[in-house]
Design a protein around this motif. Structure first.
Motif, PDB file in Angstrom:
ATOM      1  N   VAL A   1      46.656  49.306  46.097  1.00  0.00           N
ATOM      2  CA  VAL A   1      46.396  50.149  44.928  1.00  0.00           C
ATOM      3  C   VAL A   1      44.956  50.052  44.456  1.00  0.00           C
ATOM      4  O   VAL A   1      44.521  50.843  43.617  1.00  0.00           O
ATOM      5  CB  VAL A   1      47.348  49.779  43.767  1.00  0.00           C
ATOM      6  CG1 VAL A   1      48.789  50.135  44.120  1.00  0.00           C
ATOM      7  CG2 VAL A   1      47.233  48.302  43.406  1.00  0.00           C
ATOM      8  N   GLU A   2      44.215  49.082  44.995  1.00  0.00           N
ATOM      9  CA  GLU A   2      42.814  48.924  44.597  1.00  0.00           C
ATOM     10  C   GLU A   2      42.077  48.155  45.685  1.00  0.00           C
ATOM     11  O   GLU A   2      42.641  47.244  46.296  1.00  0.00           O
ATOM     12  CB  GLU A   2      42.724  48.177  43.261  1.00  0.00           C
ATOM     13  CG  GLU A   2      41.339  48.102  42.666  1.00  0.00           C
ATOM     14  CD  GLU A   2      41.306  47.388  41.320  1.00  0.00           C
ATOM     15  OE1 GLU A   2      40.219  46.954  40.916  1.00  0.00           O
ATOM     16  OE2 GLU A   2      42.383  47.261  40.689  1.00  0.00           O
ATOM     17  N   ALA A   3      40.826  48.516  45.933  1.00  0.00           N
ATOM     18  CA  ALA A   3      40.018  47.821  46.940  1.00  0.00           C
ATOM     19  C   ALA A   3      38.547  47.903  46.567  1.00  0.00           C
ATOM     20  O   ALA A   3      38.104  48.880  45.954  1.00  0.00           O
ATOM     21  CB  ALA A   3      40.245  48.415  48.327  1.00  0.00           C
ATOM     22  N   SER A   4      37.809  46.872  46.933  1.00  0.00           N
ATOM     23  CA  SER A   4      36.377  46.821  46.635  1.00  0.00           C
ATOM     24  C   SER A   4      35.674  45.985  47.694  1.00  0.00           C
ATOM     25  O   SER A   4      36.233  44.995  48.195  1.00  0.00           O
ATOM     26  CB  SER A   4      36.141  46.213  45.250  1.00  0.00           C
ATOM     27  OG  SER A   4      34.764  45.984  45.028  1.00  0.00           O
TER      28      SER A   4
ATOM     29  N   LYS B   1      43.902  44.708  46.038  1.00  0.00           N
ATOM     30  CA  LYS B   1      45.072  44.489  45.178  1.00  0.00           C
ATOM     31  C   LYS B   1      46.258  45.234  45.773  1.00  0.00           C
ATOM     32  O   LYS B   1      46.168  46.424  46.079  1.00  0.00           O
ATOM     33  CB  LYS B   1      44.803  44.984  43.755  1.00  0.00           C
ATOM     34  CG  LYS B   1      45.966  44.726  42.798  1.00  0.00           C
ATOM     35  CD  LYS B   1      45.618  45.163  41.376  1.00  0.00           C
ATOM     36  CE  LYS B   1      46.765  44.878  40.417  1.00  0.00           C
ATOM     37  NZ  LYS B   1      46.436  45.297  39.022  1.00  0.00           N
ATOM     38  N   TYR B   2      47.361  44.503  45.943  1.00  0.00           N
ATOM     39  CA  TYR B   2      48.584  45.069  46.515  1.00  0.00           C
ATOM     40  C   TYR B   2      49.664  45.119  45.448  1.00  0.00           C
ATOM     41  O   TYR B   2      49.851  44.163  44.690  1.00  0.00           O
ATOM     42  CB  TYR B   2      49.092  44.209  47.677  1.00  0.00           C
ATOM     43  CG  TYR B   2      48.122  43.985  48.794  1.00  0.00           C
ATOM     44  CD1 TYR B   2      48.081  44.827  49.906  1.00  0.00           C
ATOM     45  CD2 TYR B   2      47.238  42.907  48.772  1.00  0.00           C
ATOM     46  CE1 TYR B   2      47.202  44.610  50.955  1.00  0.00           C
ATOM     47  CE2 TYR B   2      46.358  42.674  49.813  1.00  0.00           C
ATOM     48  CZ  TYR B   2      46.340  43.529  50.898  1.00  0.00           C
ATOM     49  OH  TYR B   2      45.464  43.304  51.936  1.00  0.00           O
ATOM     50  N   GLU B   3      50.400  46.201  45.410  1.00  0.00           N
ATOM     51  CA  GLU B   3      51.534  46.330  44.494  1.00  0.00           C
ATOM     52  C   GLU B   3      52.823  46.037  45.257  1.00  0.00           C
ATOM     53  O   GLU B   3      53.056  46.579  46.341  1.00  0.00           O
ATOM     54  CB  GLU B   3      51.563  47.748  43.920  1.00  0.00           C
ATOM     55  CG  GLU B   3      52.697  48.006  42.951  1.00  0.00           C
ATOM     56  CD  GLU B   3      52.720  49.468  42.518  1.00  0.00           C
ATOM     57  OE1 GLU B   3      53.330  50.286  43.231  1.00  0.00           O
ATOM     58  OE2 GLU B   3      52.097  49.777  41.483  1.00  0.00           O
TER      59      GLU B   3
ATOM     60  N   ILE C   1      49.690  41.330  44.248  1.00  0.00           N
ATOM     61  CA  ILE C   1      48.928  40.279  44.924  1.00  0.00           C
ATOM     62  C   ILE C   1      47.462  40.682  44.923  1.00  0.00           C
ATOM     63  O   ILE C   1      47.133  41.829  45.246  1.00  0.00           O
ATOM     64  CB  ILE C   1      49.398  40.079  46.380  1.00  0.00           C
ATOM     65  CG1 ILE C   1      50.812  39.522  46.426  1.00  0.00           C
ATOM     66  CG2 ILE C   1      48.455  39.136  47.138  1.00  0.00           C
ATOM     67  CD1 ILE C   1      51.379  39.386  47.825  1.00  0.00           C
ATOM     68  N   GLU C   2      46.607  39.762  44.539  1.00  0.00           N
ATOM     69  CA  GLU C   2      45.165  39.974  44.622  1.00  0.00           C
ATOM     70  C   GLU C   2      44.606  39.094  45.732  1.00  0.00           C
ATOM     71  O   GLU C   2      44.874  37.885  45.762  1.00  0.00           O
ATOM     72  CB  GLU C   2      44.478  39.644  43.301  1.00  0.00           C
ATOM     73  CG  GLU C   2      44.764  40.649  42.201  1.00  0.00           C
ATOM     74  CD  GLU C   2      44.009  40.345  40.927  1.00  0.00           C
ATOM     75  OE1 GLU C   2      43.599  41.294  40.235  1.00  0.00           O
ATOM     76  OE2 GLU C   2      43.841  39.150  40.613  1.00  0.00           O
ATOM     77  N   ALA C   3      43.850  39.690  46.635  1.00  0.00           N
ATOM     78  CA  ALA C   3      43.246  38.956  47.746  1.00  0.00           C
ATOM     79  C   ALA C   3      41.735  39.138  47.690  1.00  0.00           C
ATOM     80  O   ALA C   3      41.249  40.253  47.512  1.00  0.00           O
ATOM     81  CB  ALA C   3      43.784  39.462  49.079  1.00  0.00           C
TER      82      ALA C   3
END
Length: 292
Positions: free
Chosen positions: A184-187, A194-196, A203-205
């Motif tokens: 759901v989010e990447a940088s 960020k995984y939902e 989960i934030e990696a």
């Protein structure tokens, strides 16, 4: 000698590597095979009984990945189970207890076998004699309940006098398995993703350059708390495989325990038929009498 050991010491969920929260029958339930019926046919019969009950809404959730396991008197096991689409197609898979499908499995491998196949609901029976099988029990069911009844401190007990560890075994993901992880989010900054997972869990990696490691943190929306799930050296080739190319993450025992810490005590967690993390409000009356 093995035969004598099993008769004297009944096998428990703990011996099998599972907690018993998703068992389909109360401990002690007996099944007796009709004379002349083969072992494989008997297991198929019990499996289809569970399938019918699940279709009719007899369980908390209409599970589709269901397994029945029978432990022979010599300790070997037979496993019949349904996978994705099997119920609709009226098919199932079978592992022969004599090793005809590749190898002989033992009772202590049951948890691994169920987890690997993402089983949602199961029944494990131990053979009593030539035609009789009995649903196995849980060590905690007797020892912890006895302590609670004897007036043990409420700090080790759950709601309404239910021992805490048993309570968590029911509401937590005791079977483990794969869960979808949607990006759901990447940088590019620290290689952040960020995984939902569902039900507000995520989960934030990201790469921690101070420790030269890739960290995976579990959190839940609307809360500030996060728990470290895993950490890999950046040179470790597995660090990029924690969430696979199929966008699934495997929920193991530690993962499940962290999920449980981030939930309300009345929330029942499970992986649904589409591999999404889902939740229901727990019916405490069902906890006291089994999840059925």
């Amino acid at each position: 000698m093995i035969d004598i050991y099993i008769r004297i010491h009944p096998i428990t969920f703990e011996d099998c590597g599972v907690l018993g929260g998703r068992t389909a029958f109360p401990a002690g339930t007996e099944m007796r095979s009709k004379t002349g019926k083969s072992g494989a046919d008997f297991i198929e019969e019990v499996l289809h009984l569970l399938i019918r009950k699940s279709k009719r809404g007899k369980f908390i959730y209409p599970f589709k990945r269901i397994a029945v396991c029978f432990i022979d008197m010599d300790g070997a096991i037979s496993l019949a189970y349904t996978g994705d689409g099997d119920i609709e197609n009226n098919t199932y898979s079978y592992i022969d207890n004599k090793g005809n499908t590749g190898r002989i499995y033992s009772y202590y491998e049951i948890g691994e076998l169920l987890s690997r196949r993402n089983i949602q609901l199961y029944a494990v029976f131990q053979q009593q004699d030539d035609g009789s099988f009995r649903a196995i029990g849980n060590v905690l069911d007797s020892s912890m309940r006895d302590n609670a009844e004897a007036g043990e401190s409420s700090s080790v007990r759950g709601d309404r006098g239910i021992p805490a560890r048993i309570f968590d075994a029911v509401r937590c993901l005791d079977l483990r398995g794969s869960c979808k992880a949607k990006v759901v989010e990447a940088s590019d900054f620290h290689n952040y993703i960020k995984y939902e997972l569902g039900e507000d869990f995520f989960i934030e990696a990201y790469d921690n350059l101070n420790t030269n490691s890739r960290e995976y943190w579990l959190g839940r929306d609307y809360t500030k708390e996060k728990q470290l799930l895993n950490c890999f050296d950046l040179d470790d080739p597995f660090c990029d495989d924690y969430i696979g190319s199929d966008w699934k993450v495997h929920i193991d025992e530690r993962f499940a325990e962290v999920l449980c810490k981030l939930t309300d005590s009345y929330e029942y967690l499970y992986i649904d038929n589409d591999y999404k993390l889902s939740m229901l409000a727990l019916n405490l009356e069902r906890v006291e009498n089994g999840i059925r």
